[in-house]
Design a protein around this motif. Structure first.
Motif, PDB file in Angstrom:
ATOM      1  N   ARG A  99       0.829  -1.205   0.000  1.00 14.89           N
ATOM      2  CA  ARG A  99       0.000   0.000   0.000  1.00 14.89           C
ATOM      3  C   ARG A  99       0.862   1.253   0.000  1.00 14.89           C
ATOM      4  N   GLU A 100       1.956   1.224   0.732  1.00 12.35           N
ATOM      5  CA  GLU A 100       2.837   2.390   0.773  1.00 12.35           C
ATOM      6  C   GLU A 100       3.445   2.673  -0.595  1.00 12.35           C
ATOM      7  N   ARG A 101       3.702   1.648  -1.379  1.00 13.66           N
ATOM      8  CA  ARG A 101       4.245   1.837  -2.720  1.00 13.66           C
ATOM      9  C   ARG A 101       3.167   2.188  -3.743  1.00 13.66           C
ATOM     10  N   GLY A 102       1.907   2.228  -3.321  1.00 13.31           N
ATOM     11  CA  GLY A 102       0.834   2.584  -4.239  1.00 13.31           C
ATOM     12  C   GLY A 102       0.417   1.452  -5.157  1.00 13.31           C
ATOM     13  N   GLU A 103       0.820   0.231  -4.859  1.00 15.04           N
ATOM     14  CA  GLU A 103       0.459  -0.898  -5.718  1.00 15.04           C
ATOM     15  C   GLU A 103      -0.934  -1.448  -5.404  1.00 15.04           C
ATOM     16  N   ILE A 104      -1.395  -1.231  -4.201  1.00 13.88           N
ATOM     17  CA  ILE A 104      -2.741  -1.662  -3.825  1.00 13.88           C
ATOM     18  C   ILE A 104      -3.381  -0.581  -2.951  1.00 13.88           C
ATOM     19  N   THR A 105      -4.681  -0.688  -2.798  1.00 13.18           N
ATOM     20  CA  THR A 105      -5.416   0.126  -1.826  1.00 13.18           C
ATOM     21  C   THR A 105      -6.167  -0.825  -0.897  1.00 13.18           C
ATOM     22  N   ILE A 106      -6.379  -0.394   0.328  1.00 14.16           N
ATOM     23  CA  ILE A 106      -7.132  -1.191   1.298  1.00 14.16           C
ATOM     24  C   ILE A 106      -8.156  -0.281   1.949  1.00 14.16           C
ATOM     25  N   ALA A 109     -14.773  -2.752   4.088  1.00 18.42           N
ATOM     26  CA  ALA A 109     -15.941  -3.214   3.326  1.00 18.42           C
ATOM     27  C   ALA A 109     -16.909  -3.870   4.295  1.00 18.42           C
ATOM     28  N   ALA A 110     -18.077  -4.208   3.791  1.00 18.85           N
ATOM     29  CA  ALA A 110     -19.074  -4.855   4.640  1.00 18.85           C
ATOM     30  C   ALA A 110     -18.527  -6.199   5.141  1.00 18.85           C
ATOM     31  N   GLU A 114     -11.569  -4.535   1.574  1.00 17.45           N
ATOM     32  CA  GLU A 114     -11.503  -4.568   0.111  1.00 17.45           C
ATOM     33  C   GLU A 114     -10.109  -4.150  -0.330  1.00 17.45           C
ATOM     34  N   ILE A 115      -9.443  -5.057  -1.028  1.00 19.85           N
ATOM     35  CA  ILE A 115      -8.106  -4.796  -1.569  1.00 19.85           C
ATOM     36  C   ILE A 115      -8.265  -4.444  -3.041  1.00 19.85           C
ATOM     37  N   GLY A 116      -7.824  -3.255  -3.428  1.00 19.27           N
ATOM     38  CA  GLY A 116      -7.943  -2.820  -4.818  1.00 19.27           C
ATOM     39  C   GLY A 116      -6.599  -2.843  -5.524  1.00 19.27           C
ATOM     40  N   ILE A 117      -6.598  -3.368  -6.757  1.00 16.20           N
ATOM     41  CA  ILE A 117      -5.379  -3.416  -7.568  1.00 16.20           C
ATOM     42  C   ILE A 117      -5.710  -2.783  -8.913  1.00 16.20           C
ATOM     43  N   ASN A 118      -4.939  -1.788  -9.313  1.00 17.26           N
ATOM     44  CA  ASN A 118      -5.173  -1.129 -10.590  1.00 17.26           C
ATOM     45  C   ASN A 118      -4.964  -2.101 -11.734  1.00 17.26           C
ATOM     46  N   ALA A 119      -5.895  -2.107 -12.694  1.00 14.94           N
ATOM     47  CA  ALA A 119      -5.807  -3.052 -13.814  1.00 14.94           C
ATOM     48  C   ALA A 119      -4.568  -2.820 -14.669  1.00 14.94           C
ATOM     49  N   ARG A 222      -9.975  -1.773 -12.687  1.00 12.49           N
ATOM     50  CA  ARG A 222      -9.324  -2.320 -11.509  1.00 12.49           C
ATOM     51  C   ARG A 222      -9.889  -3.707 -11.205  1.00 12.49           C
ATOM     52  N   VAL A 223      -9.204  -4.399 -10.316  1.00 11.28           N
ATOM     53  CA  VAL A 223      -9.698  -5.667  -9.734  1.00 11.28           C
ATOM     54  C   VAL A 223      -9.716  -5.481  -8.229  1.00 11.28           C
ATOM     55  N   THR A 224     -10.840  -5.796  -7.621  1.00 15.71           N
ATOM     56  CA  THR A 224     -10.943  -5.696  -6.166  1.00 15.71           C
ATOM     57  C   THR A 224     -11.084  -7.100  -5.573  1.00 15.71           C
ATOM     58  N   ILE A 225     -10.440  -7.284  -4.431  1.00 15.79           N
ATOM     59  CA  ILE A 225     -10.507  -8.548  -3.701  1.00 15.79           C
ATOM     60  C   ILE A 225     -11.198  -8.259  -2.369  1.00 15.79           C
TER      61      ILE A 225
END
Length: 229
Positions: A99-106, A109-110, A114-119, A222-225
């Motif tokens: 997350r610090e490197r900007g590769e994912i977002t956290i 979520a309900a 939710e882990i987000g990864i830019n497509a 994006r793809v979210t996990i």
């Protein structure tokens, strides 16, 4: 020959006999309806008593259940909330470098994270084949998810609003579903239990930001996990 007085006497005897028979028969019939009415009243009384007993038993069961819930220890009531917080902390700690490197977002979520990864990190434009540069990020995420003991993991593919139609993907539905499926396969190959995973295509129906400019479209691809506890 019989005299007229004798004939009248005989006639009166026949009439009296008929009247006695008729009275006896009528009296018998008049008593039958009383028996039927008494049976009906008895049956209805038994039915109402049975319904009343059932209602009393139902109220008693509800009262016992309410008392049991009220008497449950406070620690038991707090246990479901404590477990997600512990799992969330573990995930955040393990994935914080990405997350610090900007590769994912956290983001919360309900019932989970939710882990987000830019497509752009995962796929070429209009394609669903994972890029080699994505393997490092996905491997790190897979190792963390494999350590979470249970909970569903929903992998969702998102596209921008630009329509697509080519030989491989007829619309953004197919493209987003294929991208989600590619990430799911990679996670399974890295040890995440298959029965916990689901691949979902969202197309462009849940944009991250509004707008049709290139920067907005890039964020929406994006793809979210979604990790559920």
């Amino acid at each position: 020959m019989k005299t007229s007085s004798e004939s009248r006497a005989a006639h009166e005897m026949l009439v009296n006999a008929f009247d006695r028979d008729h009275d006896d028969e009528g009296g018998e019939h008049s008593g039958r309806w009383l028996l039927s009415y008494a049976d009906l009243i008895t049956t209805m009384m038994v039915l109402f008593l049975a319904l009343y007993a059932m209602q009393l038993a139902k109220h008693r069961e509800q009262a016992i259940r309410t008392q049991s819930l009220a008497a449950a220890p406070a620690s038991v009531a707090r246990a479901p909330a404590a477990r997600p917080r512990a799992a969330e902390s573990a995930l955040l700690a393990s994935l914080d470098p990405l997350r610090e490197r900007g590769e994912i977002t956290i983001v919360p979520a309900a019932h989970g994270l939710e882990i987000g990864i830019n497509a752009k990190l995962l796929f070429n434009a209009g394609d669903a084949t994972l890029l080699p540069d994505s393997f490092g990020v996905l491997s790190r995420v897979a190792r963390v998810l494999a350590q979470v003991p249970d909970g569903n993991i929903l992998v969702e593919g998102h596209t921008d609003s630009t329509p697509i139609s080519n030989a491989r993907y007829a619309s953004n539905w197919e493209l987003s579903s294929a991208r989600a499926g590619a990430v799911v396969r990679y996670l399974v190959e890295r040890g995440v239990e298959p029965h916990r995973l689901a691949a979902i295509g969202r197309a462009d129906n849940f944009p991250l930001v509004a707008g049709t400019d290139p920067a907005s479209r890039a964020l929406n691809r994006r793809v979210t996990i979604v990790v559920q506890y």
